[in-house]
Design a protein around this motif. Structure first.
Motif, PDB file in Angstrom:
ATOM      1  N   LEU A  59     168.550   8.859  59.901  1.00  0.00           N
ATOM      2  CA  LEU A  59     167.253   9.104  59.275  1.00  0.00           C
ATOM      3  C   LEU A  59     166.611   7.774  58.921  1.00  0.00           C
ATOM      4  N   TRP A  60     165.301   7.697  59.183  1.00  0.00           N
ATOM      5  CA  TRP A  60     164.559   6.461  58.962  1.00  0.00           C
ATOM      6  C   TRP A  60     163.247   6.776  58.267  1.00  0.00           C
ATOM      7  N   LEU A  61     162.850   5.895  57.367  1.00  0.00           N
ATOM      8  CA  LEU A  61     161.542   5.991  56.728  1.00  0.00           C
ATOM      9  C   LEU A  61     160.598   5.041  57.452  1.00  0.00           C
ATOM     10  N   LEU A  62     159.563   5.608  58.057  1.00  0.00           N
ATOM     11  CA  LEU A  62     158.626   4.849  58.886  1.00  0.00           C
ATOM     12  C   LEU A  62     157.244   4.883  58.249  1.00  0.00           C
ATOM     13  N   THR A  63     156.630   3.726  58.110  1.00  0.00           N
ATOM     14  CA  THR A  63     155.265   3.618  57.597  1.00  0.00           C
ATOM     15  C   THR A  63     154.393   2.991  58.672  1.00  0.00           C
ATOM     16  N   ALA A  88     157.896   9.290  76.109  1.00  0.00           N
ATOM     17  CA  ALA A  88     159.181   9.573  76.762  1.00  0.00           C
ATOM     18  C   ALA A  88     160.352   9.535  75.786  1.00  0.00           C
ATOM     19  N   TYR A  89     160.468   8.478  75.007  1.00  0.00           N
ATOM     20  CA  TYR A  89     161.595   8.358  74.087  1.00  0.00           C
ATOM     21  C   TYR A  89     161.557   9.434  73.007  1.00  0.00           C
ATOM     22  N   ALA A  90     160.372   9.715  72.476  1.00  0.00           N
ATOM     23  CA  ALA A  90     160.258  10.694  71.400  1.00  0.00           C
ATOM     24  C   ALA A  90     160.657  12.087  71.881  1.00  0.00           C
ATOM     25  N   ARG A  91     160.282  12.433  73.087  1.00  0.00           N
ATOM     26  CA  ARG A  91     160.635  13.755  73.614  1.00  0.00           C
ATOM     27  C   ARG A  91     162.148  13.927  73.672  1.00  0.00           C
ATOM     28  N   ASP A  92     162.860  12.851  73.971  1.00  0.00           N
ATOM     29  CA  ASP A  92     164.303  12.952  74.179  1.00  0.00           C
ATOM     30  C   ASP A  92     165.127  12.655  72.930  1.00  0.00           C
ATOM     31  N   PHE A  93     164.624  11.798  72.053  1.00  0.00           N
ATOM     32  CA  PHE A  93     165.482  11.294  70.979  1.00  0.00           C
ATOM     33  C   PHE A  93     164.938  11.525  69.574  1.00  0.00           C
ATOM     34  N   LEU A  94     163.655  11.855  69.420  1.00  0.00           N
ATOM     35  CA  LEU A  94     163.103  12.152  68.098  1.00  0.00           C
ATOM     36  C   LEU A  94     163.245  13.657  67.874  1.00  0.00           C
ATOM     37  N   MET A 126     164.621   1.899  69.362  1.00  0.00           N
ATOM     38  CA  MET A 126     163.930   2.836  68.480  1.00  0.00           C
ATOM     39  C   MET A 126     164.326   2.626  67.024  1.00  0.00           C
ATOM     40  N   ARG A 127     165.354   1.837  66.792  1.00  0.00           N
ATOM     41  CA  ARG A 127     165.824   1.566  65.435  1.00  0.00           C
ATOM     42  C   ARG A 127     165.278   0.241  64.914  1.00  0.00           C
TER      43      ARG A 127
END
Length: 305
Positions: free
Chosen positions: A103-107, A136-142, A178-179
């Motif tokens: 889990l990550w807090l993103l601003t 692409a990344y969000a569809r697979d990993f988010l 992505m991290r």
């Protein structure tokens, strides 16, 4: 008992919020908005359940105006949103959906804009947020997210700063890039069509409850507007701007497993039930809770005789 009530933190928060609420009502009245009376009558009475043993208090509002800029309703909405988010988070944990996930807090931010450009900037921001889910990344990993859009006001420059707070849940096999905040900064710059590098922040979540509260905050900071004692004409201009651009926009949203958890728990929009909390009859210490009613008398909440 009255002094104990008005010095306790829960009631002090409502005293401050009600003061901002009355400033909003006066501004709406000057602007000719017929809803000013509803705003002024918001939370004129507070129901309080208190523990005579340990002094814990729970506030129950009797009636809410539900105006987007109302500070009392924002306080209630924030608390209800936070409780719902914590329940959904616990549901995901119980079902094992967070095993191995991070889990990550993103601003995500961009530069301040003028009042004339704020509406278009929010449209662009919402479109960019929607586009993130289709990369692409969000569809697979988010695998899930919770987000809140906040607008702050700079009274010196008279500009507005819309930005986004998100909790993102990445699958165990998410790529390392992505991290890192650079991935999200470059993605945000591309999706927002910016010609500069925006300030973005990404940090691993250690305090889960604190992070969830971060995305459950107000859409505006009432103290940054109503707490500055702005001249009436200046305040009216800010209220008119925010009243127009925030109307009808969905500022809090959920995706992926977080959205499914909300559906499983049958959670509703907090605005649908701002006036009531879950019934409490017994305090955490085991003592029976007692009831009291406070009324607004101009500058303070006092207990009814």
């Amino acid at each position: 008992m009255q002094n104990n009530f008005i010095t306790a933190k829960p009631v002090r928060q409502y005293v401050r919020a009600k003061g901002y609420n009355m400033a909003l009502a006066e501004s709406l009245r000057r602007l000719g908005d017929r809803r000013w009376a509803n705003v002024a009558n918001c939370s004129q009475a507070l129901g309080v359940k208190y523990c005579p043993t340990c002094g814990v208090q729970h506030v129950e509002v009797s009636w809410c105006c539900r105006h987007r800029l109302c500070s009392v309703c924002a306080l209630r909405r924030s608390r209800k949103t936070g409780r719902q988010a914590l329940d959904a988070f616990q549901c995901m944990q119980d079902q094992g959906q967070l095993e191995g996930a991070s889990l990550w807090l993103l601003t995500l931010t961009q530069r301040n804009v003028s009042a004339d450009d704020l509406g278009a900037e929010l449209d662009k921001l919402l479109s960019a947020l929607k586009s993130i889910r289709h990369t692409a990344y969000a569809r697979d990993f988010l695998i899930g997210s919770a987000r809140n859009i906040e607008v702050t006001y700079n009274h010196v420059r008279k500009t507005y700063h819309p930005h986004v707070h998100l909790i993102i849940i990445l699958s165990p096999d998410a790529p390392e890039e992505m991290r890192h905040f650079l991935y999200w900064r470059d993605l945000w710059r591309r999706l927002m069509h910016l010609d500069y590098d925006p300030i973005c922040d990404l940090r691993s979540i250690e305090d889960q409850e604190g992070a969830i509260c971060e995305v459950s905050k107000y859409c505006i900071k009432p103290s940054s507007i109503f707490g500055l004692q702005l001249p009436p004409a200046h305040l009216d201009q800010v209220v008119h701007t925010l009243n127009g651009v925030l109307a009808g926009r969905r500022l809090v949203s959920y995706t992926g497993i977080w959205r499914k958890a909300r559906l499983a728990l049958k959670q509703r929009d907090p605005d649908e039930d701002l006036e009531h909390d879950d019934a409490r009859d017994v305090c955490g210490c085991g003592a029976a809770l007692m009831d009291a009613v406070l009324r607004w008398v101009g500058l303070q909440y006092n207990d009814l005789p």
